[in-house]
Structure formats: structure tokens, C-alpha cells
Design an enzyme around this catalytic site. Structure first.
Site, PDB file in Angstrom:
ATOM      1  N   HIS A 127      86.291  75.492  96.810  1.00 41.73           N
ATOM      2  CA  HIS A 127      85.713  76.130  95.633  1.00 41.73           C
ATOM      3  C   HIS A 127      86.307  77.531  95.486  1.00 41.73           C
ATOM      4  O   HIS A 127      87.013  78.021  96.373  1.00 41.73           O
ATOM      5  CB  HIS A 127      84.180  76.194  95.722  1.00 41.73           C
ATOM      6  CG  HIS A 127      83.654  76.998  96.874  1.00 41.73           C
ATOM      7  ND1 HIS A 127      83.055  76.453  97.984  1.00 41.73           N
ATOM      8  CD2 HIS A 127      83.635  78.344  97.073  1.00 41.73           C
ATOM      9  CE1 HIS A 127      82.694  77.404  98.813  1.00 41.73           C
ATOM     10  NE2 HIS A 127      83.031  78.569  98.299  1.00 41.73           N
TER      11      HIS A 127
HETATM   12  P1  TYD Z   1      78.737  75.592 100.560  1.00 36.44           P
HETATM   13  O1  TYD Z   1      79.101  76.792  99.763  1.00 36.44           O
HETATM   14  O2  TYD Z   1      78.833  74.267  99.883  1.00 36.44           O
HETATM   15  O3  TYD Z   1      79.562  75.561 101.903  1.00 36.44           O
HETATM   16  P2  TYD Z   1      81.177  75.519 102.130  1.00 36.44           P
HETATM   17  O4  TYD Z   1      81.766  76.696 101.449  1.00 36.44           O
HETATM   18  O5  TYD Z   1      81.390  75.623 103.599  1.00 36.44           O
HETATM   19  O6  TYD Z   1      81.676  74.229 101.600  1.00 36.44           O
HETATM   20  O7  TYD Z   1      77.240  75.796 101.071  1.00 36.44           O
HETATM   21  C1  TYD Z   1      76.534  74.787 101.759  1.00 36.44           C
HETATM   22  C2  TYD Z   1      75.058  74.861 101.395  1.00 36.44           C
HETATM   23  O8  TYD Z   1      74.483  76.096 101.817  1.00 36.44           O
HETATM   24  C3  TYD Z   1      74.817  74.774  99.891  1.00 36.44           C
HETATM   25  O9  TYD Z   1      73.679  73.954  99.697  1.00 36.44           O
HETATM   26  C4  TYD Z   1      74.474  76.188  99.482  1.00 36.44           C
HETATM   27  C5  TYD Z   1      73.864  76.778 100.731  1.00 36.44           C
HETATM   28  N1  TYD Z   1      74.104  78.230 100.904  1.00 36.44           N
HETATM   29  C6  TYD Z   1      73.044  79.115 100.824  1.00 36.44           C
HETATM   30  O10 TYD Z   1      71.881  78.722 100.578  1.00 36.44           O
HETATM   31  N2  TYD Z   1      73.271  80.446 101.025  1.00 36.44           N
HETATM   32  C7  TYD Z   1      74.522  80.937 101.269  1.00 36.44           C
HETATM   33  O11 TYD Z   1      74.688  82.169 101.454  1.00 36.44           O
HETATM   34  C8  TYD Z   1      75.634  80.015 101.307  1.00 36.44           C
HETATM   35  C9  TYD Z   1      77.042  80.496 101.560  1.00 36.44           C
HETATM   36  C10 TYD Z   1      75.370  78.672 101.128  1.00 36.44           C
END
Ligand code: TYD
Length: 136
Positions: A49
Site C-alpha cells: 500500500h
Molecule cells: P496493515 O496496514 O494492513 O498492515 P501491513 O502494512 O503490514 O500490511 O494493518 C493491519 C491491521 O492493523 C489493519 O486491520 C489495520 C490495523 N492497524 C491499526 O489498527 N493501527 C495501526 O497503527 C496500524 C499500522 C494498523
């Protein structure tokens, strides 16, 4: 993207071990509003992303990983394998974390609180938004 997204962090080493420090608006160009850390499952890639406005610094505090950065035109690859090495994730840079070693820990410092509306998770949408912003 900046010339290099790598940031050398201050490390303090003595017979007791190593300590690495990161100061807001000094070692990172933004005020730190949030920290989170990722403890990946073996061989799972993460990220995929970009953010519209968020600035982040990623540090592999334990283990190693390979990070792909892509601003819509230029793709680069970075190896994070030291706890005193940070990688800046600028706004509108697609990022992917690959080859996370077993037991690795990724610490991320961010310029704002969590906001899902700041994410672009669709690759096609990212390419379109990046091109529009760059006037391509
Ligand atoms: P995500 O951004 O999809 O992880 P990655 O970048 O590793 O693919 O985040 C995973 C889950 O965690 C998603 O449901 C959102 C949640 N999240 C939070 O609640 N707070 C945060 O600060 C972050 C970074 C993610």
C-alpha cells in the site's frame, strides 16, 4: 523520492550492549505521533500500500527484511538488516516488505495516528493518483 531513503541512527555501544535512539524532528523529519511494530509470520510479505500524507520511518530492530519502494515511476529495493538503519517511507510511495527473517521485528514510527482513509491499498488506484499528482 529523496536521493536515499536510508537514515543512519545514533547508536551507543558499550560492554552492556547496544542502544539506538531516534529523536523526533531530528533523526526523522517529522514529529512522531505513533509507533507500531510488526512481528511477521514466517515468509509472509506485508505492506502493499501507499499513504497519501503519512510519513514513516521503518527500522528492522531484529532480523532482516527486503523492502521495495515504488513512487509510480521508479522502483528500488532496500535491505534492512541492522537495528541502527532506518528507511523513510514518504507519502505516495508504494511499499512492500518481503523476505522477513524468522523472528524479525519491524518498528515503524509515524507522523500521524492511524487513519484508514490515508491508505491506498489498490495498486491501480495508486498508479493513477501518483500520475495525476506528478502531472503525467
Ligand atoms: P496493515 O496496514 O494492513 O498492515 P501491513 O502494512 O503490514 O500490511 O494493518 C493491519 C491491521 O492493523 C489493519 O486491520 C489495520 C490495523 N492497524 C491499526 O489498527 N493501527 C495501526 O497503527 C496500524 C499500522 C494498523
Amino acid at each position: 523520492m529523496a536521493a536515499t531513503p536510508l537514515v543512519q541512527l545514533a547508536k551507543h555501544e558499550d560492554s552492556r550492549g547496544r542502544l539506538v535512539s531516534v529523536e523526533s524532528l531530528r533523526d526523522v523529519p517529522f514529529a512522531i505521533a505513533r509507533a507500531y511494530y510488526i512481528l511477521p509470520a514466517e515468509s509472509a510479505a506485508r505492506g502493499f500500500h501507499a499513504h497519501r500524507t503519512l510519513e514513516q520511518l521503518m527500522i528492522c530492530v531484529s532480523g532482516s527484511c527486503r523492502v521495495i519502494l515504488d513512487d509510480g515511476e521508479t522502483r528500488s529495493e532496500w535491505l534492512l538488516d541492522r537495528p541502527d538503519l532506518g528507511l523513510m517511507l514518504e507519502p505516495m510511495v508504494w511499499h512492500e516488505m518481503h523476505d522477513l527473517s524468522e523472528g524479525s521485528i519491524l518498528l515503524v514510527l509515524a507522523s500521524a495516528r492511524y487513519d484508514e482513509s490515508d491508505y491506498i491499498r489498490d495498486r491501480g488506484e495508486f498508479v493513477r493518483e501518483a500520475a495525476a499528482r506528478a502531472g503525467r
